[in-house]
Design a protein around this motif. Structure first.
Motif, mmCIF file in Angstrom:
data_model
loop_
_atom_site.group_PDB
_atom_site.id
_atom_site.type_symbol
_atom_site.label_atom_id
_atom_site.label_comp_id
_atom_site.label_asym_id
_atom_site.label_seq_id
_atom_site.Cartn_x
_atom_site.Cartn_y
_atom_site.Cartn_z
ATOM 1 N N ALA A 899 -21.543 -13.828 4.308
ATOM 2 C CA ALA A 899 -20.490 -14.085 3.354
ATOM 3 C C ALA A 899 -20.763 -14.367 2.258
ATOM 4 C CB ALA A 899 -20.364 -16.153 3.642
ATOM 5 N N ASN A 900 -22.011 -13.744 1.817
ATOM 6 C CA ASN A 900 -21.869 -13.416 0.829
ATOM 7 C C ASN A 900 -21.397 -11.780 0.274
ATOM 8 O OD1 ASN A 900 -24.339 -15.549 0.446
ATOM 9 N ND2 ASN A 900 -25.665 -14.228 1.203
ATOM 10 N N TYR A 901 -21.610 -11.171 0.887
ATOM 11 C CA TYR A 901 -20.415 -9.652 0.887
ATOM 12 C C TYR A 901 -19.402 -9.515 -0.031
ATOM 13 C CZ TYR A 901 -25.184 -6.901 1.673
ATOM 14 O OH TYR A 901 -27.078 -6.818 1.908
ATOM 15 N N LEU A 902 -18.944 -10.791 1.386
ATOM 16 C CA LEU A 902 -17.483 -11.191 1.329
ATOM 17 C C LEU A 902 -16.441 -11.622 -0.035
ATOM 18 C CD1 LEU A 902 -16.468 -12.335 5.188
ATOM 19 C CD2 LEU A 902 -15.687 -10.475 3.824
ATOM 20 N N LYS A 903 -18.274 -12.689 -1.038
ATOM 21 C CA LYS A 903 -17.532 -12.959 -1.963
ATOM 22 C C LYS A 903 -18.143 -12.232 -3.283
ATOM 23 C CE LYS A 903 -19.510 -17.487 -2.956
ATOM 24 N NZ LYS A 903 -20.266 -18.573 -3.136
ATOM 25 N N ALA A 904 -19.039 -11.443 -2.905
ATOM 26 C CA ALA A 904 -19.044 -10.603 -3.960
ATOM 27 C C ALA A 904 -17.621 -9.539 -3.647
ATOM 28 C CB ALA A 904 -19.617 -9.342 -3.713
ATOM 29 N N LEU A 905 -17.502 -9.023 -3.023
ATOM 30 C CA LEU A 905 -16.268 -8.182 -2.690
ATOM 31 C C LEU A 905 -15.057 -8.739 -3.067
ATOM 32 C CD1 LEU A 905 -14.993 -5.862 -1.113
ATOM 33 C CD2 LEU A 905 -14.835 -6.432 0.839
ATOM 34 N N SER A 906 -14.740 -9.556 -2.518
ATOM 35 C CA SER A 906 -13.344 -10.883 -2.967
ATOM 36 C C SER A 906 -13.078 -11.132 -4.751
ATOM 37 C CB SER A 906 -13.234 -11.836 -2.875
ATOM 38 O OG SER A 906 -14.277 -13.008 -2.585
ATOM 39 N N HIS A 907 -14.853 -11.123 -5.279
ATOM 40 C CA HIS A 907 -14.955 -11.123 -7.140
ATOM 41 C C HIS A 907 -14.112 -9.770 -7.229
ATOM 42 C CE1 HIS A 907 -15.221 -15.441 -7.074
ATOM 43 N NE2 HIS A 907 -16.853 -15.082 -6.518
ATOM 44 N N VAL A 908 -14.650 -8.865 -6.694
ATOM 45 C CA VAL A 908 -14.532 -7.431 -7.790
ATOM 46 C C VAL A 908 -12.917 -7.190 -7.052
ATOM 47 C CG1 VAL A 908 -15.220 -4.529 -7.625
ATOM 48 C CG2 VAL A 908 -16.819 -7.257 -7.059
ATOM 49 N N LEU A 909 -11.906 -7.534 -6.722
ATOM 50 C CA LEU A 909 -11.335 -7.205 -5.762
ATOM 51 C C LEU A 909 -10.626 -8.215 -6.922
ATOM 52 C CD1 LEU A 909 -11.360 -5.973 -2.306
ATOM 53 C CD2 LEU A 909 -11.530 -5.047 -4.448
ATOM 54 N N ASN A 910 -10.482 -9.010 -6.841
ATOM 55 C CA ASN A 910 -9.619 -9.709 -7.451
ATOM 56 C C ASN A 910 -9.196 -9.523 -8.972
ATOM 57 O OD1 ASN A 910 -7.681 -12.192 -7.132
ATOM 58 N ND2 ASN A 910 -9.386 -14.228 -8.149
ATOM 59 N N HIS A 911 -10.716 -9.154 -9.967
ATOM 60 C CA HIS A 911 -9.934 -8.185 -10.800
ATOM 61 C C HIS A 911 -9.718 -7.495 -11.073
ATOM 62 C CE1 HIS A 911 -12.834 -12.574 -11.856
ATOM 63 N NE2 HIS A 911 -12.412 -12.492 -12.926
ATOM 64 N N LEU A 912 -9.406 -6.567 -10.483
ATOM 65 C CA LEU A 912 -9.376 -5.185 -10.316
ATOM 66 C C LEU A 912 -7.707 -4.617 -10.389
ATOM 67 C CD1 LEU A 912 -10.914 -2.422 -9.671
ATOM 68 C CD2 LEU A 912 -9.429 -2.493 -7.676
ATOM 69 N N PRO A 913 -6.866 -4.010 -11.197
ATOM 70 C CA PRO A 913 -5.726 -4.207 -11.861
ATOM 71 C C PRO A 913 -5.142 -3.703 -9.952
ATOM 72 C CG PRO A 913 -6.695 -2.907 -13.077
ATOM 73 C CD PRO A 913 -7.895 -3.112 -12.765
ATOM 74 N N LYS A 914 -3.761 -4.467 -10.211
ATOM 75 C CA LYS A 914 -3.243 -4.633 -8.347
ATOM 76 C C LYS A 914 -2.948 -2.799 -7.973
ATOM 77 C CE LYS A 914 -4.409 -8.618 -7.732
ATOM 78 N NZ LYS A 914 -5.328 -9.014 -8.925
ATOM 79 N N PRO A 915 -2.285 -2.638 -9.241
ATOM 80 C CA PRO A 915 -2.216 -1.014 -9.075
ATOM 81 C C PRO A 915 -2.704 -0.201 -7.974
ATOM 82 C CG PRO A 915 -0.934 -1.168 -10.718
ATOM 83 C CD PRO A 915 -1.665 -2.414 -10.034
ATOM 84 N N VAL A 916 -4.042 0.006 -8.495
ATOM 85 C CA VAL A 916 -5.500 0.267 -8.199
ATOM 86 C C VAL A 916 -5.966 0.309 -6.478
ATOM 87 C CG1 VAL A 916 -7.671 0.832 -8.624
ATOM 88 C CG2 VAL A 916 -5.639 1.029 -10.506
ATOM 89 N N LEU A 917 -5.903 -1.688 -6.334
ATOM 90 C CA LEU A 917 -6.024 -1.764 -5.462
ATOM 91 C C LEU A 917 -4.970 -1.371 -4.011
ATOM 92 C CD1 LEU A 917 -7.636 -3.989 -3.770
ATOM 93 C CD2 LEU A 917 -6.776 -6.020 -4.835
ATOM 94 N N VAL A 918 -3.930 -1.632 -4.367
ATOM 95 C CA VAL A 918 -3.048 -1.328 -3.158
ATOM 96 C C VAL A 918 -3.068 0.005 -2.913
ATOM 97 C CG1 VAL A 918 -0.302 -0.635 -3.356
ATOM 98 C CG2 VAL A 918 -1.219 -2.346 -4.701
ATOM 99 N N THR A 919 -3.603 1.040 -4.015
ATOM 100 C CA THR A 919 -4.064 2.342 -2.743
ATOM 101 C C THR A 919 -5.608 2.673 -2.279
ATOM 102 O OG1 THR A 919 -5.131 2.699 -5.281
ATOM 103 C CG2 THR A 919 -3.371 4.032 -5.052
ATOM 104 N N GLU A 920 -6.120 1.681 -2.417
ATOM 105 C CA GLU A 920 -7.139 1.217 -1.500
ATOM 106 C C GLU A 920 -6.652 -0.036 0.225
ATOM 107 O OE1 GLU A 920 -9.686 3.424 -1.521
ATOM 108 O OE2 GLU A 920 -8.969 3.892 -3.388
ATOM 109 N N LEU A 921 -5.836 -1.080 -0.044
ATOM 110 C CA LEU A 921 -5.391 -1.175 0.594
ATOM 111 C C LEU A 921 -6.099 -1.065 2.445
ATOM 112 C CD1 LEU A 921 -4.336 -4.452 0.054
ATOM 113 C CD2 LEU A 921 -2.404 -4.075 0.699
ATOM 114 N N PRO A 922 -5.685 0.367 2.687
ATOM 115 C CA PRO A 922 -5.370 0.453 4.486
ATOM 116 C C PRO A 922 -6.838 -0.180 4.748
ATOM 117 C CG PRO A 922 -3.869 1.185 3.058
ATOM 118 C CD PRO A 922 -4.801 1.048 2.189
ATOM 119 N N THR A 923 -7.483 -0.047 3.939
ATOM 120 C CA THR A 923 -9.203 0.324 4.526
ATOM 121 C C THR A 923 -9.961 -0.962 3.866
ATOM 122 O OG1 THR A 923 -10.112 1.250 2.463
ATOM 123 C CG2 THR A 923 -9.519 2.427 4.135
#
Length: 1040
Positions: A899-923
């Motif tokens: 759960a710690n890794y998931l929480k850290a990951l969600s914090h990183v992704l939540n602050h990332l510009p959405k166009p950048v996140l969309v390109t990495e979304l499938p993985t």
């Protein structure tokens, strides 16, 4: 067939070429042969390179082409001319005048040749049209020949574009020659353009028409023909094909055509009927284009052009505003009416000319005035908007309209006693008052507003005392506008204005009116500083000092808080700041002394007001320095005094030392420091840093303290003093980067030691933040490397074992953030340490929370507002470097720490510009879905916040996981945490943006599941449930 004059002309060119025959003839002949018979197009570049380097001349090339140019086969002739034209396009600037003359004559004759040859001939003429040595008369000769011999619209798009290019080139270099053709040139161009359909060519053709008009070419009897050949495209109906490589948009054509139609008054008699006709169209785009074109035309038209069409134009505009359901159409109609009124206002009248402005405005008044008497009817606002649009065009129009409208509105206000009706009437009146601001003054000789000053003020003042909050709010806006009109309010009116604002700010129960009154005071105080200083400040000071209890429902603390807010709001002028700041500081001292009887919130309220004043002072250097040198030493002195009294009189200073109060003082000191000039900041830092390092208190007011100030010394008795490091942080971390901090290395070492050794979490955290803020701005070099190495050693030893692992983690997080922001090489090493700590049973959860700190904007340090070194796209870089490691760590982690890794990951992704996140979304999407199953509420909320925009921006990818998404979202709508329930319902709502065919199988299930949140005990949850369920009900409906 070859034209009768073509062969002799070709021989003349070759004869001229024969004069320069010489070396390189064989190589040239071979290249010509390869191009013409071998169909090797690359040979053209070789031949052109030979001309450029002097291996042969253009006329030698013509000689080498001799047999090709005389060949009876049109394809062979075409290839020969194509080679010559391609070479000329690359070498035209090397030609001599005599060469150009022969070539022009040759090409003119070839325009009578076979249609297969014409495209290459036109390319050659385009090259020659760019020659500077073109003999006088040749440009006219070429264009005459093109107009007579070439049926342009039967050519391909590229060849038509070539003709337009030839015309454009000659118009830019041979203007006077072409004007010698008179109207024949205009007629010739009309023939060339007539029937053009390609948008690439139209953009060029429209530009040529604009140049014809702007450069005063003779249009002669062909004005209507020129209008017809361009207006036939109005309104533009063009949709660019998908993946269009040319990038021409509909808007490009619209603006280009509009520039043509609105370029001359000669088009007016043809254009205005067309615009009136298109205003009746059912297509909104046609209406908008017509209105925008009319607005553009009014910039150059006068009374003469408009007179005949004014009644029809007004009728169309009135109909659209009264009937349209489109805000866009309404806005463009009002803009067009404003432009018409402005156009008529500009017209210079002769003594025998009718004043069309007066008659036009009279028509508008006749059709709209009576609607103003019906404040409950639907046409009242359209009528008011029309009148305001016409009145706002000029001062003359404003006087004409207000002379008729203002007395009527004042009369209607008196006639209608209901607050809702009065509000409508006052809002209309406000619209006319705001128009007066455009001219900034009130002319005594012709201003209706000045003549009606008393009744206007009476109406506005009556609105301020009305029980209706909405009417009060409009009255406050009107009061602000009246106050901004120079010379309108009399001294007695101004005193009444201030009295009303004081009453509304302090005594009005509704917070909206109170806040609006304070904002109005802030707007008017710079205009009338003496009135506000002499009347409002003393009254507010008296209320603050008063100890009386209010007999009504008012809480005395609430009244004091409003006084503080009002003092801050009105501090918008340097002279007023010098009055209000001492009052606020005096009250702060008073509250501190009475801290036993008062809650810390009273001190926080003073700090919030001081913070607002500090922000308002930032724009003026004089006020900024006054505030800084007055407030910062005072706050430091009071805090130091309180810290020293903690040992001898614990209750006296305790409230001021509480975390809540110190945290409220931080933004005050920070805002007072960020905008200082480097010279003033250096002067201030020379006092503040020695205060904390050496206890140098001489610069503080009332500096007779019972003991020495030593916040960095050891000893439990100094714990209260150490808490004041928060104020040091606020100051030094807000200084401009070019201000040197005295004893910086020593200060950094002291902060480092305190952050790792202090038992108080608040003190340790502020010391760590201060250390990180200084490290972020520290110049590169050996000193920085040494202090960072010392910090790393302290952190590693603190994290290893012992009671202060949490302090070491806090320091690690803040230093990592400081280095990540500036792209320091050590940041990757520290980030790896944090990634490793995610698997720590004791610190893993806190480390995961720390990733929010790394990615989010910090409110007090390490942001651009306090001059921190923040590189662009640091979040994207952090994502690229560390998310693969997070994913790898998650897969290798034990079940207790996943759960710690998931929480850290969600914090990183939540602050990332959405166009950048969309390109990495499938993985990353599978991990995000797994995070929704995590029991941690923070993880759930962060992940839902991340997924909601992705549902809107990447529907195709999200559709692949629709079953899981529906299940997870519906499950979380029953979460015990309200914020999670709301976020889950918003995601369920956002699901409806996915393709309908994907969602239909889930429709009944989702509607059933969303019935339960409709009965949720929280209103905000019920609101989201209604919105989401409604969208799911409409899913698949016709027309959706």
């Amino acid at each position: 067939m070859v034209g009768p004059a073509a062969l002799p002309c070709a021989r003349a060119v070759m004869a001229a070429a024969g004069d320069g025959a010489g070396a390189g003839a064989a190589a040239l002949a071979a290249s010509v042969r390869d191009f013409v018979t071998g169909q090797q197009d690359g040979c053209a570049a070789e031949v052109a390179a030979g001309v450029k380097d002097g291996s042969w001349t253009v006329l030698q090339l013509v000689e080498a082409l001799g047999s090709c140019l005389e060949n009876t086969d049109p394809q062979m002739r075409g290839r020969g001319i194509q080679l010559l034209s391609q070479v000329l396009l690359q070498c035209y600037f090397q030609l001599q005048e005599k060469e150009v003359l022969h070539l022009v004559l040759f090409y003119e004759n070839r325009l009578q040749d076979h249609h297969l040859v014409i495209p290459s001939v036109l390319q050659g003429l385009r090259a020659l049209s760019m020659c500077d040595v073109l003999s006088p008369g040749l440009a006219v000769s070429v264009l005459k020949t093109i107009f007579q011999e070439v049926h342009v619209q039967s050519l391909l798009q590229l060849d038509r574009h070539t003709v337009y290019s030839i015309i454009t080139n000659f118009m830019s270099t041979r203007e006077e020659e072409l004007k010698g053709l008179g109207a024949d040139f205009t007629f010739g161009f009309i023939q060339v353009m007539d029937g053009e359909k390609d948008p690439r060519n139209l953009l060029v053709a429209f530009q040529i028409v604009r140049d014809l008009i702007a450069k005063n070419y003779a249009l002669g009897p062909f004005v209507e023909e020129l209008f017809e050949v361009t207006s036939c495209y109005f309104p533009i109906d063009f949709t660019p094909p998908p993946n269009d490589p040319h990038g021409i948009q509909r808007e490009d054509l619209i603006l280009s055509l509009r520039a043509v139609l609105a370029s001359t008054t000669q088009f007016a008699e043809f254009l205005l009927p067309l615009l009136i006709e298109k205003l009746d169209s059912d297509l909104q785009s046609a209406k908008l284009d017509s209105l925008q074109t009319l607005t553009a035309c009014c910039a150059i038209y006068g009374q003469k052009e408009l007179q005949e069409f004014l009644p029809s134009l007004w009728s169309s505009l009135r109909r659209e505003v009264f009937q349209t359901a489109s805000e866009k159409v309404e806005a463009e109609c009002l803009a067009a009416l404003h432009a018409l009124s402005a156009c008529l206002s500009r017209s210079v009248l002769s003594s025998d000319t009718e004043d069309l402005l007066d008659s036009f405005l009279s028509s508008i008044l006749q059709d709209c005035r009576h609607h103003l008497c019906e404040p409950d009817m639907k046409l009242v606002w359209p009528s008011a908007k029309l009148l305001q649009a016409a009145a706002g065009a000029s001062l003359r129009a404003y006087h004409h309209v207000t002379h008729n409208v203002l007395p009527l509105l004042l009369e209607q206000y008196t006639k209608h006693p209901q607050s809702s009706q009065r509000r409508t009437i006052l809002e209309m009146l406000l619209g006319f008052l705001e128009l007066q601001q455009k001219w900034g003054h009130v002319e005594e000789d012709e201003s209706t507003l000045l003549l009606l000053r008393d009744p206007v003020c009476s109406v506005v003042f009556s609105a301020l005392t009305d029980p209706s909050v909405q009417l009060q709010l409009v009255g406050i806006r009107a009061l602000t506008v009246l106050g901004s009109l120079h010379g309108f309010l009399s001294p007695s009116d101004l005193e009444l204005v201030v009295d009303h604002l004081i009453r509304l700010a302090l005594c009005e129960e509704d917070s909206q009116s109170s806040e609006a009154a304070m904002e109005a005071a802030g707007s008017l105080a710079p205009i009338y500083p003496k009135v506000f200083s002499g009347r409002m400040v003393p009254r507010l000071e008296e209320e603050l000092q008063s100890e009386r209890e209010e007999e009504n429902s008012w809480d005395p603390r609430s009244l004091r808080q409003r006084c503080l807010q009002a003092l801050a709001a009105m501090s918008t002028h340097p002279s007023i700041v010098r009055e209000t700041v001492p009052v606020l500081l005096q009250h702060f001292r008073k509250v501190q002394k009475e801290s036993e009887a008062r809650s810390p919130q009273d001190m926080v309220s003073v700090c919030q007001s001081l913070h607002r004043v500090a922000l308002q002072c930032q724009q003026l250097e004089e006020s900024c320095w006054y505030f800084h040198q007055t407030v910062v030493p005072c706050l430091l002195a009071m805090a130091v005094q309180a810290a020293m009294q903690e040992n001898t009189h614990p209750l006296l200073g305790k409230a001021l030392l509480e975390e809540e109060v110190l945290s409220a003082m931080v933004p005050v000191i920070s805002a007072a420091t960020t905008h200082l000039s480097p010279e003033l900041a250096a002067r201030s830092v020379s006092h503040v840093v020695p205060l904390f390092l050496d206890g140098e208190v001489s610069f503080l007011p009332q500096n007779s303290f019972p003991c020495s100030f030593q916040p960095f010394e050891d000893g439990e008795c100094l714990e209260a003093q150490r808490r004041l490091v928060a104020l040091l942080m606020a100051f030094v971390c807000s200084l401009p980067r070019n201000v040197a901090i005295p004893h910086q290395e020593r200060l950094l070492r002291e902060l480092l030691a305190l952050s790792c050794s202090c038992n108080c979490p608040f003190t340790a955290t502020t010391a760590a933040k201060c250390f990180a803020g200084l490290v972020n701005k520290h110049p590169e070099g050996q000193q920085l490397d040494e202090i960072l190495q010392l910090g790393v050693n302290r952190m590693e030893s603190g994290l290893a074992q012992g009671p202060r692992r949490m302090q070491a983690l806090t320091l690690l997080l803040w230093v990592t953030k400081a280095l990540v922001l500036r792209y320091h090489p050590l940041s990757s090493h520290l980030t790896d340490k944090l990634l490793g700590l995610l698997g720590d049973m004791e610190l893993g959860a806190a480390t995961a929370d720390g990733f929010f700190l790394l990615m989010a904007k910090s409110p007090d340090v390490l942001h651009k507002g306090c001059h921190a070194d923040v590189r662009i796209m640091f979040r994207q870089r952090f994502f690229t470097d560390n998310v693969p490691k997070l994913v790898q760590g998650f897969h290798g982690a034990g079940p207790d720490v996943k759960a710690n890794y998931l929480k850290a990951l969600s914090h990183v992704l939540n602050h990332l510009p959405k166009p950048v996140l969309v390109t990495e979304l499938p993985t990353l999407l599978p991990l995000l879905l797994e995070a929704l199953s995590c029991s941690d509420r923070v993880v759930q909320l962060s992940t839902l916040s991340c997924l909601q925009p992705l549902l809107l921006e990447a529907p195709q990818i999200m559709s692949l996981h629709v079953n899981t998404l529906v299940t997870k979202f519906l499950s979380l709508t029953l979460s015990p945490t309200m914020a999670v329930r709301i976020a889950a319902l918003r995601c369920a709502h956002a699901l409806t943006s996915l393709p309908t065919t994907v969602l239909l199988p889930y429709k009944a299930r989702v509607i059933r599941a969303l019935a339960k949140p409709l009965d949720d005990k929280k209103r905000l949850v019920r609101k989201e449930a209604v919105a989401a369920r409604g969208e799911w009900f409409l899913l698949g409906s016709p027309g959706r």
